[in-house]
Scaffold this motif. Structure first.
Motif, PDB file in Angstrom:
ATOM      1  N   LEU A   1      11.971  50.692  86.110  1.00 59.48           N
ATOM      2  CA  LEU A   1      10.698  50.069  85.758  1.00 59.48           C
ATOM      3  C   LEU A   1       9.858  50.988  84.888  1.00 59.48           C
ATOM      4  CD1 LEU A   1       8.966  47.547  86.169  1.00 59.48           C
ATOM      5  CD2 LEU A   1       8.044  48.618  88.226  1.00 59.48           C
ATOM      6  N   GLU A   2       9.817  52.264  85.238  1.00 61.09           N
ATOM      7  CA  GLU A   2       9.052  53.218  84.440  1.00 61.09           C
ATOM      8  C   GLU A   2       9.595  53.291  83.007  1.00 61.09           C
ATOM      9  OE1 GLU A   2       8.339  58.006  84.359  1.00 61.09           O
ATOM     10  OE2 GLU A   2       8.484  57.015  86.302  1.00 61.09           O
ATOM     11  N   LYS A   3      10.914  53.333  82.864  1.00 57.55           N
ATOM     12  CA  LYS A   3      11.542  53.408  81.544  1.00 57.55           C
ATOM     13  C   LYS A   3      11.228  52.157  80.724  1.00 57.55           C
ATOM     14  CE  LYS A   3      16.065  53.673  79.349  1.00 57.55           C
ATOM     15  NZ  LYS A   3      17.512  53.763  79.554  1.00 57.55           N
ATOM     16  N   ILE A   4      11.362  50.994  81.325  1.00 56.78           N
ATOM     17  CA  ILE A   4      11.106  49.736  80.621  1.00 56.78           C
ATOM     18  C   ILE A   4       9.641  49.635  80.215  1.00 56.78           C
ATOM     19  CG2 ILE A   4      11.034  47.223  80.908  1.00 56.78           C
ATOM     20  CD1 ILE A   4      13.843  48.428  80.438  1.00 56.78           C
ATOM     21  N   LEU A   5       8.732  49.985  81.118  1.00 54.72           N
ATOM     22  CA  LEU A   5       7.309  49.904  80.786  1.00 54.72           C
ATOM     23  C   LEU A   5       6.947  50.876  79.666  1.00 54.72           C
ATOM     24  CD1 LEU A   5       5.726  49.509  84.318  1.00 54.72           C
ATOM     25  CD2 LEU A   5       6.043  47.755  82.563  1.00 54.72           C
ATOM     26  N   ARG A   6       7.566  52.070  79.663  1.00 50.89           N
ATOM     27  CA  ARG A   6       7.326  53.027  78.585  1.00 50.89           C
ATOM     28  C   ARG A   6       7.803  52.465  77.248  1.00 50.89           C
ATOM     29  NH1 ARG A   6      10.458  57.212  80.097  1.00 50.89           N
ATOM     30  NH2 ARG A   6       8.992  57.760  81.723  1.00 50.89           N
ATOM     31  N   GLN A   7       8.974  51.829  77.256  1.00 53.58           N
ATOM     32  CA  GLN A   7       9.506  51.235  76.027  1.00 53.58           C
ATOM     33  C   GLN A   7       8.625  50.089  75.539  1.00 53.58           C
ATOM     34  OE1 GLN A   7      13.519  50.209  77.053  1.00 53.58           O
ATOM     35  NE2 GLN A   7      14.257  52.298  76.814  1.00 53.58           N
ATOM     36  N   ILE A   8       8.173  49.253  76.451  1.00 50.39           N
ATOM     37  CA  ILE A   8       7.285  48.143  76.073  1.00 50.39           C
ATOM     38  C   ILE A   8       5.991  48.683  75.482  1.00 50.39           C
ATOM     39  CG2 ILE A   8       5.866  46.255  76.989  1.00 50.39           C
ATOM     40  CD1 ILE A   8       8.188  45.719  78.974  1.00 50.39           C
TER      41      ILE A   8
ATOM     42  N   LEU B   1       5.498  51.550  73.949  1.00 50.27           N
ATOM     43  CA  LEU B   1       5.744  52.090  72.607  1.00 50.27           C
ATOM     44  C   LEU B   1       5.906  50.981  71.573  1.00 50.27           C
ATOM     45  CD1 LEU B   1       8.112  55.072  73.435  1.00 50.27           C
ATOM     46  CD2 LEU B   1       5.712  55.155  72.722  1.00 50.27           C
ATOM     47  N   ILE B   2       6.560  49.913  71.935  1.00 54.64           N
ATOM     48  CA  ILE B   2       6.717  48.773  71.017  1.00 54.64           C
ATOM     49  C   ILE B   2       5.354  48.174  70.692  1.00 54.64           C
ATOM     50  CG2 ILE B   2       7.557  46.396  70.857  1.00 54.64           C
ATOM     51  CD1 ILE B   2      10.036  47.396  72.473  1.00 54.64           C
ATOM     52  N   LEU B   3       4.524  47.995  71.697  1.00 55.18           N
ATOM     53  CA  LEU B   3       3.191  47.428  71.465  1.00 55.18           C
ATOM     54  C   LEU B   3       2.337  48.348  70.601  1.00 55.18           C
ATOM     55  CD1 LEU B   3       2.443  45.951  74.995  1.00 55.18           C
ATOM     56  CD2 LEU B   3       3.036  44.699  72.911  1.00 55.18           C
ATOM     57  N   VAL B   4       2.440  49.636  70.841  1.00 55.61           N
ATOM     58  CA  VAL B   4       1.678  50.601  70.044  1.00 55.61           C
ATOM     59  C   VAL B   4       2.125  50.530  68.587  1.00 55.61           C
ATOM     60  CG1 VAL B   4       1.336  53.075  69.626  1.00 55.61           C
ATOM     61  CG2 VAL B   4       1.111  52.146  71.939  1.00 55.61           C
ATOM     62  N   MET B   5       3.432  50.516  68.358  1.00 56.08           N
ATOM     63  CA  MET B   5       3.940  50.456  66.988  1.00 56.08           C
ATOM     64  C   MET B   5       3.548  49.148  66.305  1.00 56.08           C
ATOM     65  SD  MET B   5       7.635  52.374  67.080  1.00 56.08           S
ATOM     66  CE  MET B   5       8.347  51.383  68.358  1.00 56.08           C
ATOM     67  N   GLN B   6       3.577  48.055  67.044  1.00 56.39           N
ATOM     68  CA  GLN B   6       3.204  46.766  66.457  1.00 56.39           C
ATOM     69  C   GLN B   6       1.737  46.725  66.064  1.00 56.39           C
ATOM     70  OE1 GLN B   6       4.407  43.842  69.340  1.00 56.39           O
ATOM     71  NE2 GLN B   6       6.458  43.695  68.488  1.00 56.39           N
ATOM     72  N   ASN B   7       0.935  47.453  66.767  1.00 54.96           N
ATOM     73  CA  ASN B   7      -0.499  47.465  66.470  1.00 54.96           C
ATOM     74  C   ASN B   7      -0.892  48.605  65.536  1.00 54.96           C
ATOM     75  OD1 ASN B   7      -1.537  45.203  67.990  1.00 54.96           O
ATOM     76  ND2 ASN B   7      -0.876  46.326  69.784  1.00 54.96           N
ATOM     77  N   ASN B   8       0.112  49.287  64.977  1.00 60.02           N
ATOM     78  CA  ASN B   8      -0.118  50.372  64.017  1.00 60.02           C
ATOM     79  C   ASN B   8      -1.052  51.451  64.567  1.00 60.02           C
ATOM     80  OD1 ASN B   8       1.525  49.278  61.998  1.00 60.02           O
ATOM     81  ND2 ASN B   8      -0.122  47.918  61.367  1.00 60.02           N
ATOM     82  N   LEU B   9      -0.939  51.711  65.868  1.00 55.91           N
ATOM     83  CA  LEU B   9      -1.765  52.770  66.440  1.00 55.91           C
ATOM     84  C   LEU B   9      -1.143  54.146  66.190  1.00 55.91           C
ATOM     85  CD1 LEU B   9      -2.775  51.104  69.795  1.00 55.91           C
ATOM     86  CD2 LEU B   9      -4.116  51.284  67.709  1.00 55.91           C
ATOM     87  N   ILE B  10       0.130  54.156  65.853  1.00 55.56           N
ATOM     88  CA  ILE B  10       0.771  55.410  65.462  1.00 55.56           C
ATOM     89  C   ILE B  10       1.495  55.159  64.142  1.00 55.56           C
ATOM     90  CG2 ILE B  10       1.084  56.247  67.810  1.00 55.56           C
ATOM     91  CD1 ILE B  10       4.015  55.481  67.635  1.00 55.56           C
ATOM     92  N   ARG B  11       1.681  56.173  63.378  1.00 55.76           N
ATOM     93  CA  ARG B  11       2.355  56.058  62.093  1.00 55.76           C
ATOM     94  C   ARG B  11       3.737  56.683  62.217  1.00 55.76           C
ATOM     95  NH1 ARG B  11      -1.078  52.932  59.476  1.00 55.76           N
ATOM     96  NH2 ARG B  11      -3.185  53.696  59.306  1.00 55.76           N
ATOM     97  N   ILE B  12       4.739  55.936  61.803  1.00 58.16           N
ATOM     98  CA  ILE B  12       6.102  56.449  61.795  1.00 58.16           C
ATOM     99  C   ILE B  12       6.408  56.893  60.371  1.00 58.16           C
ATOM    100  CG2 ILE B  12       8.521  55.881  62.130  1.00 58.16           C
ATOM    101  CD1 ILE B  12       7.660  53.851  64.213  1.00 58.16           C
ATOM    102  N   ARG B  13       6.822  58.148  60.214  1.00 57.82           N
ATOM    103  CA  ARG B  13       7.066  58.689  58.882  1.00 57.82           C
ATOM    104  C   ARG B  13       8.534  58.767  58.616  1.00 57.82           C
ATOM    105  NH1 ARG B  13       2.340  63.251  58.625  1.00 57.82           N
ATOM    106  NH2 ARG B  13       0.792  61.872  59.465  1.00 57.82           N
TER     107      ARG B  13
END
Length: 55
Positions: free
Chosen positions: A34-41, A43-55
């Motif tokens: 559960l911890e692993k899945i919630l962490r992955q979810i 990160l996906i939400l953060v990336m979708q909302n452009n809260l972090i920049r992937i270079r």
């Protein structure tokens, strides 16, 4: 006798006709999974909302 299918005998907890002794042993503790899945979810939400920049 199998699982009751009538409205009076089938409640929400009777979603599947599987007994606990028919399930295989889990390879990972549920809490770890559960911890692993919630962490992955998260990160996906953060990336979708452009809260972090992937270079």
């Amino acid at each position: 006798m199998g699982m009751p299918y009538g409205k009076l005998g089938a409640l929400r907890e009777h979603l599947a006709n599987v007994s606990a002794n028919e399930l295989p042993e889990l390879l990972t503790k549920f809490e770890e999974y559960l911890e692993k899945i919630l962490r992955q979810i998260f990160l996906i939400l953060v990336m979708q909302n452009n809260l972090i920049r992937i270079r």
